[in-house]
Design an enzyme around this catalytic site. Structure first.
Site: not given
Length: 295
Positions: A26, A28, A120, A223, A273
């Protein structure tokens, strides 16, 4: 190279390329913020849809404008490509009635899959009114959505400790979530240990590993600190000296992702994913190498 070693390499390469028979993927994406990014997004969607993904998801930030953009893209993906499209939905920036209206509109437009997240926290807010488990329960009240939630093999940055984070995931599963999709990671053993801990507390739903193909290593390092993801020392070594060499960085990033999928597949993982960052090339190349190809 001896004939025997050459045979071993041939068998290894053949087994990797045949993985596609046993795994599902899958993808994103995130909403574009410019015409150029919109074009890139649709080029990526149209290329990756040929790989017959189980579903595609679209993220959004914590504001209604971005949410509306996600909403429109999800509808477009469903109606123009026929793919199963799953919008991200958070409960930070909307009350229960608004969330029910959003969910009802999704259902009325044929959207049956949702990625349910807390979202968030905005500055100054320490205690949200709702958590992801509450959102899962609300969505199940609206209709029988297929719901994915987030999991954190290396612990959510805001969690008190690993056990509290694990129990928060169990709350989401108990509320009706159908699977958990993990934060990206590079220490494959940490994911496998996390999966074992999930089973030990009675989480019986699938934990889908999130795979991030790395193309910009410096950005990843920044990140990863925010997301509590460990970047192993061996990755520093592999990307060393490649700051100005995008092509080689892509090859290294693809190799790392392929190795992750190989190891996890041997451990019984069937679904993966991919965080595409709206770029198809690297993810497509990884999937092709693994044997995930157009039907």
């Amino acid at each position: 190279m001896s004939f025997h070693n050459a045979q071993n390499i041939e068998v290894l390469n053949q087994s990797v390329s045949e993985l596609g028979r046993d795994i599902n993927v899958s993808f994103e994406f995130f909403p574009p913020n410019s015409p150029a990014m919109t074009s890139t997004l649709w080029e990526s969607i149209n290329r990756l849809k040929a790989l017959d993904p189980k579903f595609v998801s679209v993220t959004y930030g914590a504001n209604s404008g971005t949410r509306d953009l996600t909403h429109n893209i999800i509808k477009q993906i469903k109606h123009e490509t026929g793919l199963i499209a799953a919008p991200h939905l958070t409960c930070i920036d909307a009350n229960r009635q608004e969330l029910k209206q959003i969910a009802t509109d999704y259902w009325d437009n044929g959207i049956r899959n949702i990625v349910a997240l807390r979202g968030d926290l905005p500055p100054g807010l320490n205690q949200p009114d709702m958590y992801a488990a509450d959102l899962v329960g609300l969505l199940k009240e609206v209709n029988d959505f297929d719901i994915s939630v987030a999991a954190y093999p290396e612990v959510h940055p805001e969690a008190k400790n690993a056990q509290a984070d694990l129990l928060a995931l169990k709350d989401k599963i108990d509320a009706g979530a159908d699977r958990a999709i993990s934060q990206f990671f590079f220490d494959t053993e940490s994911f496998l240990r996390f999966r074992d801990r999930c089973a030990a507390v009675g989480i019986d739903k699938e934990i889908v590993p999130g795979i991030l193909p790395v193309s910009n290593y410096k950005t990843l390092c920044k990140f990863s600190k925010l997301t509590n993801v460990k970047v192993p020392n061996w990755m520093h070594s592999q990307f060393e000296g490649l700051d100005n060499d995008q092509a080689t960085r892509n090859l290294v990033g693809a190799s790392i992702a392929i190795d992750q999928v190989k190891v996890l597949s041997r451990e019984g993982v069937k679904d993966f994913h991919f965080y595409t960052l709206n770029r198809a090339d690297l993810t497509y190349a990884i999937c092709h190498t693994l044997g995930v190809r157009p039907k």
